[in-house]
Design an enzyme around this catalytic site. Structure first.
Site, short mmCIF file in Angstrom:
data_model
loop_
_atom_site.label_atom_id
_atom_site.label_comp_id
_atom_site.label_asym_id
_atom_site.label_seq_id
_atom_site.Cartn_x
_atom_site.Cartn_y
_atom_site.Cartn_z
CG HIS A 140 -2.04 -0.99 1.15
ND1 HIS A 140 -1.81 -2.34 1.16
CD2 HIS A 140 -3.40 -0.85 1.11
CE1 HIS A 140 -2.96 -2.99 1.12
NE2 HIS A 140 -3.94 -2.12 1.08
N GLY A 191 -0.70 -2.42 -5.59
CA GLY A 191 -1.72 -3.45 -5.46
C GLY A 191 -3.06 -2.88 -5.06
CG HIS A 192 -5.82 -0.55 -2.01
ND1 HIS A 192 -6.61 0.41 -2.64
CD2 HIS A 192 -6.57 -1.03 -0.99
CE1 HIS A 192 -7.76 0.50 -2.01
NE2 HIS A 192 -7.77 -0.37 -1.02
CG HIS A 266 -10.54 -5.00 -2.14
ND1 HIS A 266 -10.64 -3.63 -2.13
CD2 HIS A 266 -10.49 -5.39 -0.83
CE1 HIS A 266 -10.65 -3.20 -0.87
NE2 HIS A 266 -10.57 -4.24 -0.07
CD GLU A 318 -12.20 -5.55 3.26
OE1 GLU A 318 -12.61 -4.99 4.29
OE2 GLU A 318 -11.14 -5.24 2.70
CD GLU A 334 -14.68 -1.48 2.72
OE1 GLU A 334 -13.82 -0.64 3.08
OE2 GLU A 334 -14.40 -2.53 2.12
CB CYS A 336 -14.52 2.22 1.53
SG CYS A 336 -13.73 3.09 2.89
CB CYS A 402 -10.58 2.56 5.17
SG CYS A 402 -11.61 1.07 5.17
CB CYS A 403 -15.75 3.06 6.45
SG CYS A 403 -15.62 1.58 5.42
#
Length: 640
Positions: A140, A191-192, A266, A318, A334, A336, A402-403
């Site tokens: 990340h 990757g994210h 994801h 997720e 989610e 997010c 994160c949300c």
């Protein structure tokens, strides 16, 4: 799309250029009153400031390393970034010197933390410095950079302070040297996904095309062969077949982006990637990216999206599973992910207003994302089921927080999703009490005042303010659900059908100060039935009014909500204003209700339950669990 549509470039207005009242004003006040400071307080409690403060010893590993080789502590920069972004937008609405000083202190820490070469990441500078850029697939680094970039842009726009912006420009300049196919460069990507859309924001605020080029590089490189993640793992001495989820679909890196046709993996990562792709499609007028995104859009919205605009039904990844797999009580959905869908939808409007994107943006905003924040701004949902037995409630914080800042930054920046401008056109994508200051590329400066009690009422009025008359087009979305919509200009009715383009009424004329556009969108109650392939909704019906999904709660209707049966022909709903829920409009409907008290002790029997006529109260889904805890249900039985 027609070529003329594709050739247009619409860009969102800056957040400080839109002042909100009404529905969204109340939500922004909740963030200003509670959420912005709450986010920062809880980041401090978690230890995030100690992680970036070079004047203190490194805290080391606070959250244990997980089987995938990382820890959510690696994301702390992103949590601080989103919190600073929320603070920035809240400061614009309501000055708060104390909160601003706290944000400035964090920015000073980041300035001291930054390496001379521009690199900036608390984990890889203070905990694992030897692991920098060794595992982009899992760790990340670029994701964190992206959220700090977005914070930098927001803080600059809201306060005029450049320090964080300059910090992140130095980091982006360093990335330009590090990534690529030149000698000694890294031919990879994160990757994210996230940095892709953040670099576009950075480019737009600095007018530096090099940041667009870096974003385009990350997008073009993704999923190409030889596969970067495989080569990276081999170089790092890791087993190339042993990794989280064990498929590159998880991070949408299984194919080059233009070859992808199915939304997989994801959910949040997918939405951020598609958002970046859409931005680059707009900036470079890239029809190949737009075509790929249109295919992915249809795949998501016709086979994999909840009626709430929630996406990603499974907790295990997720993210996405099979087509038409949309369980209600176990829905992950989610917060997010719906925030990300709003991001993607808004960016799909960059090449021209199109109702199919804006309608979904609105649906996901009100029903998928907004439930993640309580009305007082103090508690949050991470996952958003469409059915609850009474045990699902908002929480104060999360090991992966994160949300909370994601929904908070969306709420405080909502004005940028409402309006967009091109060379000679203003597009209004979302409706809400607001005043927007807009500057078109042709030099015209327009103040547009929007007066409305939307989404509770369907009347929307616009009044123009200009120093001198100017010719431009004003495009207003007519939602697909708004049958019988009407529009007038200075009291004269306009033929909507003759002026419609991709679901927007386009009014191209010379405008003068004081011109008034009156739009009426009928908010008829409408039943919604799922595709028969969605087995979880068989024999059930949901209710919508305007953009809002409604649900039943035990606090209004008692328990055993599955005993409620909606008739095929709905009676006229009585609307009730709920003062304890932000003056929300509830709907009281005549229904039948199966008798559970007279069933007896048998678990099964040959005769169905008896029914009694009853009244059921439906409330907006985004407001559930704001009162007494209890059962909740979106899809109720249908008497067909």
């Amino acid at each position: 799309m027609t070529k003329s549509t594709n050739d247009r470039q619409f860009r969102p207005v800056a957040v400080p250029d839109v002042e909100l009242g009404g529905f969204w004003g109340k939500w922004q006040d909740a963030v200003c009153n509670s959420t912005a400071e709450t986010l920062l307080d809880r980041c401090v409690e978690a230890g995030m400031l100690k992680a970036i403060d070079v004047d203190q010893p490194s805290p080391g590993v606070v959250i244990p390393i997980q089987p995938w080789g990382g820890t959510t502590q690696m994301f702390w920069d992103s949590d601080l970034g989103k919190s600073i972004e929320t603070i920035a937008y809240s400061l614009y609405r309501r000055p708060n010197p104390k909160l601003e000083a706290r944000a400035d202190e964090i920015i000073d820490m980041y300035e001291k933390l930054q390496d001379e070469d521009g690199y900036l990441n608390a984990w890889f500078q203070r905990v694992e410095p030897a692991r920098r850029w060794t595992n982009l697939r899992d760790h990340h680094e670029l994701y964190c950079a992206g959220h700090l970039m977005e914070a930098a842009v927001a803080y600059y726009q809201a306060t005029g302070k450049r320090k964080l912006l300059d910090i992140m420009c130095r980091y982006a300049d360093y990335m330009i040297k590090i990534f690529g196919h030149g000698e000694g460069q890294i031919p990879g990507y994160c990757g994210h996904e996230e940095v892709e859309l953040a670099l576009v924001k950075l480019a737009r605020v600095t007018d530096e095309k090099k940041y667009l080029d870096l974003s385009k590089y990350f997008i073009d490189e993704r999923g190409t062969e030889p596969h970067f993640f495989t080569a990276e793992a081999s170089r790092d001495g890791r087993n190339v077949s042993e990794y989280h989820q064990k498929t590159y679909e998880y991070a949408q890196a299984h194919q080059p982006v233009r070859a992808q046709t199915k939304v997989v993996g994801h959910a949040v990562r997918a939405m951020y990637l598609y958002s970046g792709m859409a931005d680059i499609a707009t900036e470079y007028k890239d029809d190949s990216l737009t075509a790929a995104l249109e295919t992915l859009w249809d795949d998501l919205t016709t086979k994999q999206m909840y009626i709430t605009g929630g996406i990603g039904p499974a907790a295990s990844n997720e993210g996405f599973t099979d087509y038409f797999d949309l369980p209600n009580d176990t829905a992950y959905a989610e917060t997010c992910a719906s925030v990300g869908l709003v991001f993607w939808a808004s960016r799909m409007l960059g090449r021209g207003p199109d109702r199919r994107y804006a309608d979904i943006m609105e649906q996901a905003l009100y029903n998928g994302a907004l439930p993640g924040l309580s009305t007082d701004g103090k508690t949050f949902f991470y996952d958003n089921p469409l059915e609850s037995a009474g045990k699902h409630h908002r929480w104060k914080w999360h090991h992966c927080p994160c949300c909370p800042p994601n929904i908070a930054r969306l709420v405080t920046s909502i004005g940028t999703y409402m309006y967009a401008v091109s060379d000679n056109e203003i597009a209004v994508h979302l409706y809400g009490e607001s005043t927007a200051r807009l500057k078109l590329a042709n030099g015209a400066e327009v103040e547009l005042e929007q007066t409305t009690n939307y989404p509770w009422e369907g009347a929307v009025a616009f009044t123009t303010r200009l120093e001198k008359p100017a010719r431009f087009a004003l495009s207003l979305r007519i939602p697909d659900w708004a049958e019988g919509a009407t529009l007038s200009i200075n009291g004269e009715m306009l033929d909507l059908n003759a002026n419609m383009r991709d679901g927007y009424v386009r009014i191209d004329r010379e405008w003068a100060a004081g011109d008034r556009v009156a739009l009426y969108l009928p908010l008829a109650l409408r039943p919604q039935y799922a595709n028969p392939k969605v087995r979880q909704d068989a024999g059930r019906v949901a209710l919508m009014r305007g953009p809002l999904v409604y649900c039943v709660e035990a606090t209004d209707n008692g328990e055993d909500l599955n005993a409620i049966v909606l008739p095929r022909e709905l009676s006229t709903a009585e609307t009730v204003v709920l003062k304890d829920l932000n003056d929300a409009v509830a709907l009281d409907l005549k229904v039948e209700r199966e008798e559970t008290s007279t069933w007896g002790t048998a678990l099964y029997r040959k005769a169905p339950a008896e029914r009694q006529v009853a009244t059921a109260r439906f409330v907006p889904y985004h407001l559930w669990d704001n009162r007494a805890p209890g059962e909740m249900l979106v899809w109720v039985q249908s008497d067909r």
